[in-house]
Design a protein around this motif. Structure first.
Motif, PDB file in Angstrom:
ATOM      1  N   PRO A   1       8.983   5.293  -0.866  1.00 56.83           N
ATOM      2  CA  PRO A   1       8.708   4.316  -1.919  1.00 56.83           C
ATOM      3  C   PRO A   1       7.774   4.829  -3.015  1.00 56.83           C
ATOM      4  N   LYS A   2       6.734   5.570  -2.613  1.00 59.62           N
ATOM      5  CA  LYS A   2       5.725   5.956  -3.601  1.00 59.62           C
ATOM      6  C   LYS A   2       6.266   6.930  -4.636  1.00 59.62           C
TER       7      LYS A   2
ATOM      8  N   LEU B   1      11.701   0.474   1.173  1.00 56.61           N
ATOM      9  CA  LEU B   1      10.971  -0.096   2.303  1.00 56.61           C
ATOM     10  C   LEU B   1      11.898  -0.293   3.494  1.00 56.61           C
TER      11      LEU B   1
ATOM     12  N   ARG C   1      -1.010  -5.612 -10.736  1.00 55.07           N
ATOM     13  CA  ARG C   1      -0.974  -4.435  -9.885  1.00 55.07           C
ATOM     14  C   ARG C   1       0.355  -3.683 -10.065  1.00 55.07           C
TER      15      ARG C   1
ATOM     16  N   ARG D   1       1.217   0.275 -12.903  1.00 50.41           N
ATOM     17  CA  ARG D   1       1.907   1.492 -12.473  1.00 50.41           C
ATOM     18  C   ARG D   1       2.797   2.066 -13.542  1.00 50.41           C
TER      19      ARG D   1
ATOM     20  N   PHE E   1      -6.222   0.494  -7.044  1.00 47.94           N
ATOM     21  CA  PHE E   1      -6.066   1.209  -5.767  1.00 47.94           C
ATOM     22  C   PHE E   1      -4.987   2.293  -5.834  1.00 47.94           C
ATOM     23  N   GLY E   2      -3.830   1.929  -6.370  1.00 49.82           N
ATOM     24  CA  GLY E   2      -2.728   2.877  -6.457  1.00 49.82           C
ATOM     25  C   GLY E   2      -3.105   4.107  -7.291  1.00 49.82           C
TER      26      GLY E   2
ATOM     27  N   TYR F   1      -4.826  -6.924  -1.415  1.00 45.98           N
ATOM     28  CA  TYR F   1      -5.715  -6.408  -0.379  1.00 45.98           C
ATOM     29  C   TYR F   1      -6.918  -7.349  -0.300  1.00 45.98           C
TER      30      TYR F   1
ATOM     31  N   ILE G   1      -5.474   6.351  -5.329  1.00 44.70           N
ATOM     32  CA  ILE G   1      -4.738   7.136  -4.338  1.00 44.70           C
ATOM     33  C   ILE G   1      -4.039   8.316  -5.006  1.00 44.70           C
ATOM     34  N   ARG G   2      -3.492   8.065  -6.186  1.00 40.79           N
ATOM     35  CA  ARG G   2      -2.763   9.137  -6.875  1.00 40.79           C
ATOM     36  C   ARG G   2      -3.697  10.015  -7.707  1.00 40.79           C
TER      37      ARG G   2
ATOM     38  N   GLY H   1       1.279   4.283  -2.819  1.00 37.83           N
ATOM     39  CA  GLY H   1       1.167   5.715  -2.551  1.00 37.83           C
ATOM     40  C   GLY H   1       0.270   6.077  -1.389  1.00 37.83           C
ATOM     41  N   ALA H   2      -0.251   5.075  -0.674  1.00 40.63           N
ATOM     42  CA  ALA H   2      -1.162   5.370   0.430  1.00 40.63           C
ATOM     43  C   ALA H   2      -0.388   5.789   1.671  1.00 40.63           C
TER      44      ALA H   2
ATOM     45  N   ALA I   1       0.826  -1.205   0.000  1.00 39.83           N
ATOM     46  CA  ALA I   1       0.000   0.000   0.000  1.00 39.83           C
ATOM     47  C   ALA I   1       0.860   1.256   0.000  1.00 39.83           C
ATOM     48  N   LYS I   2       2.004   1.198   0.692  1.00 42.10           N
ATOM     49  CA  LYS I   2       2.895   2.361   0.696  1.00 42.10           C
ATOM     50  C   LYS I   2       3.471   2.592  -0.698  1.00 42.10           C
TER      51      LYS I   2
END
Lengths: 296, 368
Positions: free
Chosen positions: B72-73, B52, B146, B150, B98-99, B87, B102-103, A195-196, A191-192
């Motif tokens: 990381p993001k 990480l 997933r 990206r 999801f990513g 998830y 979020i962005r 980008g969360a 999740a990090k």
């Protein structure tokens, strides 16, 4: 639910049949023993006072009357006021709902932060919180009364909510910490990378996974807060008393005739909400308690 | 598609040193596999590239940018985890988007990206299912989708196939390789499986105890291992290592003593003679890959050397049969054609291709 343990081959024969019957007889006896008080309460609450005086404890009501229920709800005397349990019942709702919501939410957040955003001293803090779960009610009465006085919350409903939230945090944090420990760290890592941040991981990933834990925590906290008598009697004044304190005042009155049917009805009324919460959230209770025992 | 540079990376946990000065340069579009036994630091190194884990010393560069302090993001990387790490409460579709949510990527763009990866990885049929309703292979595909969606500069794979059964693992391995051919993105891939490393990598970094032992293309790692560790880690069955003494006779020979049998004196071919002569009178380790020890007629070459030993064990694998025999106190495996195999207990004439033999210094482990 049927499981794979249902179909295991069992021994057969007369001996087994006898043992089986014996088992069910014993289980039946236990069940009856547990149900008897409830039966007496319900049947007594539906009898007239006359019938209670002349009949026996376990007999069914001859003529069913709901008079005692109506009286317990809106006319029984609590101290000098004779408005029934109704206003106190709503007091309890006003205490329990925010108390449960706030302590559960904070516990969930704390459990998540203590396991997935570890910081120096996280274990010490968790240890201290855990210690809070072992502090007896009586020990905190005086310090808490002093604190509430300083905050200007003595004798009020918000004051009692604060007491329940603080006392409940130890338990709710423990529940959610145990849940979060079982959540793979790599889910948080993923999740990090996606980008969360702290709160979006909490609300969008962890909370949906924690539904069973929420069930357990809500039941636990609701039962604790609703059934609490000591904090209620110590930290509220007569108008802000919770229903448990009012019930005591109804039943323990020393004037007039003892109205057993009204007492029974009042006791059942005071206990109904916890029963309801178990029925609604109960299936999560067992699931939540067993969570983490096996890999889901 | 920038490359990745690691410059003198150190990682310490208290007094334990996990990475001891790792330097590595990945070119654009390269497929680098970090391979080594468990605990060698390969996953730590990958996590450092991902952001990480923090590093104690050194620099990580993605492209020209030092990313030591970039979360990381913001590194523009994507990672596939060993345990998939999907998830669990989200559908496959939501897992993939999801990513982007979020962005705050535009909805139309999200849908287009989702469609292209789900077609690429054939996960269309189960977009609305939850991860719990998928098989291991399907979850693996979703985890890759997933990462793919990206469109990152660098892909990081952390033992992605180790939870799959043998057949599926080979299928997915091929698929990952095809994917890399198609996308031409830089990939860092961590595994403990040397076959995965050999089949996938454009270059392999063999790691041991926080060091990189050798960083080279697969063929080079296999044919000219830098030291004993690399030689015995890569290859299945592993390279046979026997100890012998270097002696001068008619040319340089390595004498391996045997209990209950005559010593065997392996001739050292011309090309190794100079290096070996420095060890005259001393011990060296002789490395022979199983496929370079066969029955007579099993291989051709100019430096073949025949010797006799009794067979101790016969292990048929189908295409080849492994004959196990004792040599210099070690168990040695020879790979012979099934029709050449004989039952255990019989004396057998083995042929070793000395041109493919490797010599190692027994003290330092370095190749001679």
């Amino acid at each position: 639910m049927s499981g794979r343990t249902d179909d295991i081959v069992r021994p057969k024969g007369a001996r087994q049949a006898v043992l089986r019957v014996l088992l069910f007889v014993i289980l039946g006896l236990f069940a009856a023993y547990y149900l008897l008080p409830l039966f007496v309460m319900v049947s007594t609450s539906l009898k007239t006072l006359e019938e209670i005086r002349t009949g026996t404890l376990v007999s069914l009501p001859g003529t069913v009357t709901f008079e005692p229920w109506a009286k317990a709800w809106s006319a029984a005397c609590v101290g000098v006021k004779c408005e029934g349990l109704k206003p106190y019942f709503w007091n309890s709702v006003l205490i329990a709902v925010p108390g449960v919501a706030i302590s559960t939410f904070l516990g969930a957040l704390a459990g998540y932060a203590l396991t997935k955003w570890r910081f120096r001293g996280a274990d010490v803090i968790f240890g201290l919180m855990l210690f809070g779960a072992f502090i007896p009610f009586q020990v905190i009465l005086l310090p808490m009364a002093r604190t509430l006085g300083l905050l200007g919350l003595a004798g009020t409903i918000p004051g009692l909510i604060l007491v329940h939230v603080v006392y409940g945090l130890a338990f709710t944090t423990l529940f959610f910490r145990n849940f979060a420990v079982g959540v793979s760290d790599s889910i948080v890592q993923a999740a990090k990378i996606d980008g969360a941040g702290f709160f979006s991981i909490f609300f969008r990933i962890l909370v949906p996974m924690a539904v069973p834990t929420f069930g357990v925590t809500v039941i636990w906290q609701f039962t604790q807060i609703w059934n609490d008598f000591l904090f209620g009697v110590a930290f509220t004044s007569s108008d802000s008393n919770p229903v448990t304190v009012a019930l005591n005042n109804v039943v323990a009155t020393s004037t007039g005739v003892k109205e057993y049917n009204v007492d029974m009805a009042a006791a059942i009324l005071a206990g109904l909400p916890t029963l309801l919460v178990y029925v609604i959230a109960g299936r999560y209770f067992v699931r939540g308690l067993a969570a983490g025992a096996v890999k889901g | 598609m920038p490359g990745v540079s690691l410059r003198n990376i150190w990682k310490r946990f208290g007094t334990t040193e996990v990475l001891k000065g790792i330097s590595l340069d990945l070119e654009e579009g390269e497929f680098v596999v970090l391979v080594g036994p468990s605990g060698c630091g390969k996953s730590t190194l990958l996590n450092i590239v991902a952001g990480l884990e923090t590093l104690s010393e050194g620099d990580v560069l993605i492209g020209d940018r030092v990313v030591n302090d970039v979360p990381p993001k913001d590194r523009n990387i994507a990672m596939v985890f060993q345990s998939y790490s999907l998830y669990p409460t989200k559908t496959v579709r939501k897992n993939i988007t999801f990513g982007m949510e979020i962005r705050r990527v535009e909805k139309a763009h999200q849908d287009a990206a989702l469609r292209s990866v789900s077609e690429l990885l054939h996960i269309d049929p189960y977009l609305e299912r939850k991860p719990g309703q998928l098989s291991g292979g399907q979850r693996q595909r979703v985890a890759m989708a997933r990462a793919l969606v990206r469109d990152p500069d660098v892909f990081l794979f952390d033992e992605p196939l180790s939870n799959l059964d043998a057949k599926l693992r080979i299928e997915m391995r091929t698929e990952i390789k095809k994917l890399h051919k198609r996308l031409e993105k830089s990939i860092i891939y961590v595994t403990h499986d040397q076959i995965e490393a050999m089949t996938l990598a454009s270059r392999i970094a063999v790691m041991d105890a926080g060091h990189i032992r050798q960083f080279a293309p697969p063929e080079e790692i296999y044919e000219s291992p830098a030291d004993l560790f690399v030689a015995s880690f890569i290859g299945s069955p592993p390279m046979n290592i026997v100890r012998g003494r270097v002696e001068q006779d008619d040319g340089i020979r390595i004498t391996v003593e045997n209990d209950g049998g005559p010593a065997i004196r392996f001739p050292v071919p011309e090309k190794f003679a100079a290096g070996a002569s420095a060890y005259l009178g001393k011990d060296v380790d002789l490395g022979l890959r199983p496929e370079t020890v066969t029955a007579e007629g099993g291989q051709t070459g100019s430096d073949l050397f025949a010797f006799d030993r009794p067979i101790e064990l016969v292990e048929p694998t189908g295409p080849d049969t492994m004959l196990v025999f004792g040599l210099g106190g070690q168990e040695v495996i020879a790979r012979v054609r099934p029709e050449d195999a004989r039952p255990a207990g019989q004396q057998f004439r083995f042929v070793a291709n000395m041109a493919k033999a490797k010599l190692f210094d027994p003290e330092t482990g370095r190749r001679i």
